[in-house]
Design a protein around this motif. Structure first.
Motif, mmCIF file in Angstrom:
data_model
loop_
_atom_site.group_PDB
_atom_site.id
_atom_site.type_symbol
_atom_site.label_atom_id
_atom_site.label_comp_id
_atom_site.label_asym_id
_atom_site.label_seq_id
_atom_site.Cartn_x
_atom_site.Cartn_y
_atom_site.Cartn_z
ATOM 1 N N UNK A 52 -31.514 48.942 51.564
ATOM 2 C CA UNK A 52 -32.293 48.437 52.805
ATOM 3 C C UNK A 52 -33.658 47.860 52.451
ATOM 4 N N UNK A 53 -34.192 49.025 51.619
ATOM 5 C CA UNK A 53 -35.458 48.874 51.298
ATOM 6 C C UNK A 53 -35.979 47.742 50.351
ATOM 7 N N UNK A 54 -34.971 47.381 49.491
ATOM 8 C CA UNK A 54 -34.960 46.452 48.491
ATOM 9 C C UNK A 54 -34.868 44.943 49.571
ATOM 10 N N UNK A 55 -33.828 44.935 50.823
ATOM 11 C CA UNK A 55 -33.798 43.811 51.203
ATOM 12 C C UNK A 55 -34.999 43.486 52.436
ATOM 13 N N UNK A 56 -35.621 44.535 52.831
ATOM 14 C CA UNK A 56 -36.645 44.507 53.558
ATOM 15 C C UNK A 56 -37.977 43.773 52.844
ATOM 16 N N UNK A 57 -38.186 44.248 51.444
ATOM 17 C CA UNK A 57 -39.104 43.774 50.848
ATOM 18 C C UNK A 57 -38.756 42.150 50.473
ATOM 19 N N UNK A 58 -37.551 41.896 50.316
ATOM 20 C CA UNK A 58 -37.190 40.550 50.163
ATOM 21 C C UNK A 58 -37.501 39.541 51.199
ATOM 22 N N UNK A 59 -37.267 40.372 52.353
ATOM 23 C CA UNK A 59 -37.289 39.555 53.549
ATOM 24 C C UNK A 59 -38.879 39.259 53.989
ATOM 25 N N UNK A 60 -39.532 40.086 53.591
ATOM 26 C CA UNK A 60 -41.258 40.075 53.691
ATOM 27 C C UNK A 60 -41.579 39.080 52.976
ATOM 28 N N UNK A 61 -41.192 38.884 51.446
ATOM 29 C CA UNK A 61 -41.716 37.778 50.796
ATOM 30 C C UNK A 61 -40.980 36.384 51.197
ATOM 31 N N UNK A 62 -39.908 36.375 51.713
ATOM 32 C CA UNK A 62 -39.562 35.187 52.026
ATOM 33 C C UNK A 62 -40.087 34.447 53.237
ATOM 34 N N UNK A 63 -40.558 35.550 53.994
ATOM 35 C CA UNK A 63 -41.557 34.892 55.050
ATOM 36 C C UNK A 63 -40.668 34.013 56.166
ATOM 37 N N UNK A 64 -39.478 34.173 56.392
ATOM 38 C CA UNK A 64 -38.886 33.325 57.429
ATOM 39 C C UNK A 64 -38.378 31.903 56.761
ATOM 40 N N UNK A 65 -38.572 31.776 55.315
ATOM 41 C CA UNK A 65 -38.219 30.420 54.853
ATOM 42 C C UNK A 65 -36.615 30.638 54.965
ATOM 43 N N UNK A 66 -35.902 29.301 54.830
ATOM 44 C CA UNK A 66 -34.377 29.058 54.962
ATOM 45 C C UNK A 66 -33.704 29.612 53.862
ATOM 46 N N UNK A 67 -32.970 30.482 53.755
ATOM 47 C CA UNK A 67 -32.258 31.093 52.647
ATOM 48 C C UNK A 67 -30.945 31.488 52.900
#
Length: 430
Positions: A91-106
């Motif tokens: 969960x921590x890894x996915x949250x960090x990824x979501x933060x840097x992705x910043x809402x971009x389509x993925x």
């Protein structure tokens, strides 16, 4: 799953941009065994893991899809055999990824692949086994630039909408994981056209190359598995995974581990043949809620193979079981609409007494059970739709003539269905 598209983005641009924001963790991995292919990828990963762990190495493993729980995709290597990633760590890894992705389509798979690289770069290990999700050339895992070895398992028709409608086109996509100058192992191929494409690509890129049937192979002798390569013979216990096709899968794993530079001896390999595990692939269920519904003395098996090539090897494994202990064979099958359902069922013509078709509740792409029954009948099998796996088992139990030999029942046709069954039975992968 609610936030991101579930499809595939056939380019590496988005995953590369995301990984760059994360500091390019894919460049900080231990040596990588990168595995592509239509069938046998998971078995090859399981054998590779067993071989390396028996030799004392710490092994990270990424596989997809998961069967029951998301964290099955990530096994983190430890000195005592590894463990599935803890929920809070994932969960921590996915949250960090979501933060840097910043809402971009993925896509979901791109996020999960980024999590693979993040987790594997942050936990020490000696080797990482990484299974391709779809194809090879544009798969999100194919940002690995310097694999210890690229292993390509059997190629057949699957995902034609993405990869092409001829086996050589599919082989060309899978060959995309081959990197100039890095070792390549080609597992047993059922199609000469596919093998020719793979060999040509490896030779053009000046890769050290090992090909099943030329540079290494395996066969059965005196109920043992004999593995042979340029260094000599190994006389091994037969693989724990069922089916003669697993000899070739085990051989490919041995060749790949050696090509990657790891010291795995005959004693390590012998232990690995008995310790190897791969849930949902010709797995016998001996206890659980669904097992309790069986006719007295019946066997229950589950397999997630879902294309004609997988149907063939599963049918061969069942024929081997039939030789040892004859039983009437029944199938309980659910499939999704991107697969060749009739082609899958043809492998069981003359073997299966009857097919119960069920919905795959874990996939929106499930073929309606009445339609799937028609596809089974098109393969000359007796078939009828039933509402659930449990109902099929109870129907079989309640109508079974106890004077007959107890049946062998295979639940098959989809990894989604295999996961559904392991969850319902109370026996998820651990």
């Amino acid at each position: 799953m609610a936030l991101h598209p579930k499809g595939f983005d056939l380019s590496l641009d988005r995953i590369s941009r995301l990984l760059e924001k994360l500091g390019n963790p894919q460049d900080r991995l231990p040596p990588v065994i990168h595995i592509a292919g239509t069938n046998g990828k998971g078995s090859a990963a399981a054998f590779s893991r067993a071989l390396l762990e028996e030799a004392g190495y710490r092994v990270h493993v990424h596989t997809s899809p998961h069967l029951v729980n998301w964290h099955e995709r990530y096994r983190l290597g430890t000195s005592n055999g590894g463990k599935l990633v803890a929920d809070d760590v994932l969960a921590d890894a996915i949250q960090r990824i979501a933060k840097v992705n910043d809402g971009q389509t993925i896509t979901v798979f791109e996020i999960l692949t980024a999590a693979t690289f993040l987790l594997f770069s942050e936990h020490p290990a000696d080797v990482a086994i990484i299974e391709v999700g779809l194809g090879g050339r544009f798969d999100a895992t194919n940002v690995i630039r310097e694999p210890a070895v690229s292993l390509i398992m059997p190629i057949s028709m699957d995902h034609e909408a993405y990869l092409g409608d001829r086996v050589e086109l599919i082989a060309s996509e899978k060959a995309g994981i081959i990197k100039p100058g890095y070792p390549v192992v080609i597992g047993q191929q059922d199609h000469d056209e596919a093998e020719a494409v793979l060999v040509d690509r490896a030779e053009r890129l000046n890769c050290p190359l090992w090909v099943y049937g030329q540079d290494f192979f395996a066969y059965e002798e005196n109920r043992r598995m004999i593995y042979q390569d340029e260094t000599g013979l190994m006389d091994l216990t037969r693989p724990r995974l069922l089916g003669r096709h697993q000899y070739a899968n085990a051989a490919a794993a041995i060749a790949a581990v050696r090509a990657a530079g790891f010291d795995v001896g005959a004693d390590d390999a012998d232990r690995a043949m008995t310790s190897v595990e791969w849930p949902g692939r010709m797995q016998r269920l001996t206890s659980g809620k669904l097992v309790d519904l069986l006719p007295l003395g019946a066997e229950l098996w589950v397999d997630g193979g879902h294309n004609p090539g997988a149907g063939t090897v599963v049918a061969e494994a069942l024929a081997e079981l039939e030789e040892k202990q004859p039983r009437p064979l029944f199938l309980i099958s659910g499939m999704i609409n991107t697969k060749d359902q009739t082609g899958y069922f043809r492998a069981f013509h003359g073997m299966a007494r009857h097919v119960y078709t069920v919905p795959v509740t874990m996939s929106e792409a499930s073929v309606p059970n009445a339609e799937l029954a028609a596809r089974a009948r098109a393969a000359d099998l007796s078939a009828e739709p039933v509402n659930s796996v449990a109902n099929a088992l109870m129907l079989l139990r309640d109508t079974w003539d106890i004077r007959e030999t107890a049946p062998r029942i295979l639940i098959c046709g989809s990894l989604y269905l295999a996961g559904q069954v392991l969850a319902e039975n109370g026996t998820p992968p651990a």
